[in-house]
Design a protein around this motif. Structure first.
Motif, PDB file in Angstrom:
ATOM      1  N   LEU A   4      23.215  73.067  69.321  1.00  0.00           N
ATOM      2  CA  LEU A   4      24.115  73.040  68.177  1.00  0.00           C
ATOM      3  C   LEU A   4      23.752  74.196  67.268  1.00  0.00           C
ATOM      4  CD1 LEU A   4      24.082  69.241  67.293  1.00  0.00           C
ATOM      5  CD2 LEU A   4      25.669  70.472  68.763  1.00  0.00           C
ATOM      6  N   VAL A   5      24.765  74.919  66.801  1.00  0.00           N
ATOM      7  CA  VAL A   5      24.565  76.038  65.893  1.00  0.00           C
ATOM      8  C   VAL A   5      25.389  75.758  64.643  1.00  0.00           C
ATOM      9  CG1 VAL A   5      24.750  78.528  65.598  1.00  0.00           C
ATOM     10  CG2 VAL A   5      24.307  77.590  67.865  1.00  0.00           C
ATOM     11  N   TYR A   6      24.730  75.812  63.488  1.00  0.00           N
ATOM     12  CA  TYR A   6      25.386  75.503  62.219  1.00  0.00           C
ATOM     13  C   TYR A   6      25.618  76.785  61.431  1.00  0.00           C
ATOM     14  CZ  TYR A   6      23.449  70.997  63.569  1.00  0.00           C
ATOM     15  OH  TYR A   6      23.114  69.858  64.262  1.00  0.00           O
ATOM     16  N   PHE A   7      26.759  76.847  60.734  1.00  0.00           N
ATOM     17  CA  PHE A   7      27.132  78.050  60.004  1.00  0.00           C
ATOM     18  C   PHE A   7      27.398  77.751  58.529  1.00  0.00           C
ATOM     19  CE2 PHE A   7      28.108  78.834  64.400  1.00  0.00           C
ATOM     20  CZ  PHE A   7      27.681  80.136  64.591  1.00  0.00           C
ATOM     21  N   ALA A   8      27.164  78.763  57.684  1.00  0.00           N
ATOM     22  CA  ALA A   8      27.489  78.761  56.258  1.00  0.00           C
ATOM     23  C   ALA A   8      26.921  77.528  55.553  1.00  0.00           C
ATOM     24  CB  ALA A   8      28.986  78.917  56.066  1.00  0.00           C
ATOM     25  N   TRP A   9      27.737  76.845  54.732  1.00  0.00           N
ATOM     26  CA  TRP A   9      27.169  75.739  53.962  1.00  0.00           C
ATOM     27  C   TRP A   9      26.815  74.527  54.813  1.00  0.00           C
ATOM     28  CZ3 TRP A   9      30.224  71.549  54.322  1.00  0.00           C
ATOM     29  CH2 TRP A   9      31.610  71.676  54.297  1.00  0.00           C
ATOM     30  N   VAL A  10      27.364  74.413  56.018  1.00  0.00           N
ATOM     31  CA  VAL A  10      26.913  73.333  56.914  1.00  0.00           C
ATOM     32  C   VAL A  10      25.431  73.564  57.228  1.00  0.00           C
ATOM     33  CG1 VAL A  10      27.172  72.285  59.193  1.00  0.00           C
ATOM     34  CG2 VAL A  10      29.214  72.933  57.893  1.00  0.00           C
ATOM     35  N   ARG A  11      25.071  74.795  57.551  1.00  0.00           N
ATOM     36  CA  ARG A  11      23.676  75.158  57.829  1.00  0.00           C
ATOM     37  C   ARG A  11      22.802  74.896  56.604  1.00  0.00           C
ATOM     38  NH1 ARG A  11      24.137  80.602  58.909  1.00  0.00           N
ATOM     39  NH2 ARG A  11      24.081  80.918  56.690  1.00  0.00           N
ATOM     40  N   ARG A  13      23.243  72.806  54.069  1.00  0.00           N
ATOM     41  CA  ARG A  13      23.097  71.375  53.758  1.00  0.00           C
ATOM     42  C   ARG A  13      22.227  70.653  54.780  1.00  0.00           C
ATOM     43  NH1 ARG A  13      29.275  70.214  51.700  1.00  0.00           N
ATOM     44  NH2 ARG A  13      29.080  71.537  49.856  1.00  0.00           N
ATOM     45  N   ILE A  14      22.350  71.023  56.056  1.00  0.00           N
ATOM     46  CA  ILE A  14      21.521  70.383  57.085  1.00  0.00           C
ATOM     47  C   ILE A  14      20.096  70.909  57.019  1.00  0.00           C
ATOM     48  CG2 ILE A  14      21.166  70.187  59.593  1.00  0.00           C
ATOM     49  CD1 ILE A  14      24.199  69.866  59.844  1.00  0.00           C
ATOM     50  N   GLU A  43      20.989  64.641  55.017  1.00  0.00           N
ATOM     51  CA  GLU A  43      21.446  66.028  55.044  1.00  0.00           C
ATOM     52  C   GLU A  43      22.659  66.203  55.955  1.00  0.00           C
ATOM     53  OE1 GLU A  43      17.972  65.658  57.961  1.00  0.00           O
ATOM     54  OE2 GLU A  43      18.515  64.813  56.031  1.00  0.00           O
ATOM     55  N   TYR A  44      22.695  65.490  57.078  1.00  0.00           N
ATOM     56  CA  TYR A  44      23.841  65.549  57.982  1.00  0.00           C
ATOM     57  C   TYR A  44      25.049  64.869  57.335  1.00  0.00           C
ATOM     58  CZ  TYR A  44      20.636  66.988  61.679  1.00  0.00           C
ATOM     59  OH  TYR A  44      19.718  67.664  62.434  1.00  0.00           O
ATOM     60  N   GLU A  45      24.805  63.742  56.699  1.00  0.00           N
ATOM     61  CA  GLU A  45      25.879  63.024  56.005  1.00  0.00           C
ATOM     62  C   GLU A  45      26.510  63.917  54.938  1.00  0.00           C
ATOM     63  OE1 GLU A  45      28.599  60.299  54.853  1.00  0.00           O
ATOM     64  OE2 GLU A  45      27.245  59.942  56.526  1.00  0.00           O
ATOM     65  N   ALA A  46      25.689  64.632  54.176  1.00  0.00           N
ATOM     66  CA  ALA A  46      26.200  65.527  53.133  1.00  0.00           C
ATOM     67  C   ALA A  46      27.007  66.674  53.736  1.00  0.00           C
ATOM     68  CB  ALA A  46      25.054  66.073  52.298  1.00  0.00           C
ATOM     69  N   ALA A  47      26.533  67.238  54.814  1.00  0.00           N
ATOM     70  CA  ALA A  47      27.208  68.377  55.439  1.00  0.00           C
ATOM     71  C   ALA A  47      28.522  67.976  56.094  1.00  0.00           C
ATOM     72  CB  ALA A  47      26.287  69.030  56.471  1.00  0.00           C
ATOM     73  N   LEU A  48      28.596  66.748  56.580  1.00  0.00           N
ATOM     74  CA  LEU A  48      29.746  66.320  57.375  1.00  0.00           C
ATOM     75  C   LEU A  48      30.541  65.205  56.700  1.00  0.00           C
ATOM     76  CD1 LEU A  48      27.830  66.330  60.772  1.00  0.00           C
ATOM     77  CD2 LEU A  48      29.312  68.129  59.861  1.00  0.00           C
ATOM     78  N   GLN A  49      30.439  65.120  55.375  1.00  0.00           N
ATOM     79  CA  GLN A  49      31.105  64.028  54.667  1.00  0.00           C
ATOM     80  C   GLN A  49      32.630  64.061  54.789  1.00  0.00           C
ATOM     81  OE1 GLN A  49      30.226  63.970  50.496  1.00  0.00           O
ATOM     82  NE2 GLN A  49      30.522  66.157  50.268  1.00  0.00           N
ATOM     83  N   PHE A  50      33.190  65.231  55.066  1.00  0.00           N
ATOM     84  CA  PHE A  50      34.629  65.362  55.282  1.00  0.00           C
ATOM     85  C   PHE A  50      34.855  65.966  56.680  1.00  0.00           C
ATOM     86  CE2 PHE A  50      33.968  65.848  50.666  1.00  0.00           C
ATOM     87  CZ  PHE A  50      34.630  64.699  50.247  1.00  0.00           C
ATOM     88  N   PRO A  79      32.123  75.259  58.414  1.00  0.00           N
ATOM     89  CA  PRO A  79      32.935  74.723  57.324  1.00  0.00           C
ATOM     90  C   PRO A  79      34.345  75.303  57.445  1.00  0.00           C
ATOM     91  CG  PRO A  79      31.581  76.507  56.521  1.00  0.00           C
ATOM     92  CD  PRO A  79      31.194  76.275  57.957  1.00  0.00           C
ATOM     93  N   PRO A  80      35.286  74.813  56.625  1.00  0.00           N
ATOM     94  CA  PRO A  80      36.620  75.404  56.668  1.00  0.00           C
ATOM     95  C   PRO A  80      36.557  76.904  56.409  1.00  0.00           C
ATOM     96  CG  PRO A  80      36.533  73.526  55.170  1.00  0.00           C
ATOM     97  CD  PRO A  80      35.130  73.800  55.619  1.00  0.00           C
ATOM     98  N   MET A  81      37.412  77.633  57.093  1.00  0.00           N
ATOM     99  CA  MET A  81      37.427  79.088  56.923  1.00  0.00           C
ATOM    100  C   MET A  81      38.481  79.446  55.887  1.00  0.00           C
ATOM    101  SD  MET A  81      36.992  80.313  60.794  1.00  0.00           S
ATOM    102  CE  MET A  81      35.791  79.534  61.837  1.00  0.00           C
TER     103      MET A  81
END
Length: 84
Positions: A4-11, A13-14, A43-50, A79-81
């Motif tokens: 799994l690779v996380y980008f921008a604010w997802v990264r 927050r996690i 941290e995952y919950e915060a990153a993926l709350q929506f 995250p959304p682009m």
């Protein structure tokens, strides 16, 4: 194992840029994956709350949340682009 690779604010927050995880058998679609990740900690919950706003790429190709994960070697979570 799946990378799994996380980008921008997802990264942010996690708290990590990437990780290798073993997916449970019940996780078969992108939507299942996002729901599973939310159970791994605050941290995952915060990153993926929506989750509906999260974009995902399997093997560097953007896919929808109903896309099966079978054969995925790398999953990018964005995250959304926004345009500009």
């Amino acid at each position: 194992m799946t990378r799994l690779v996380y980008f921008a604010w997802v990264r942010e927050r996690i708290g990590k840029a990437e990780e290798e995880i073993r997916l449970p058998p019940a996780v078969v679609t992108v939507g299942d994956l996002l729901a599973h990740l939310k159970t791994l900690g605050e941290e995952y919950e915060a990153a993926l709350q929506f989750p509906e706003a999260i974009r995902v790429a399997i093997n560097q190709e953007h896919v929808g949340h109903r896309e099966p994960l079978a054969g995925a070697r790398e999953i990018g979570i964005f995250p959304p682009m926004t345009g500009g």
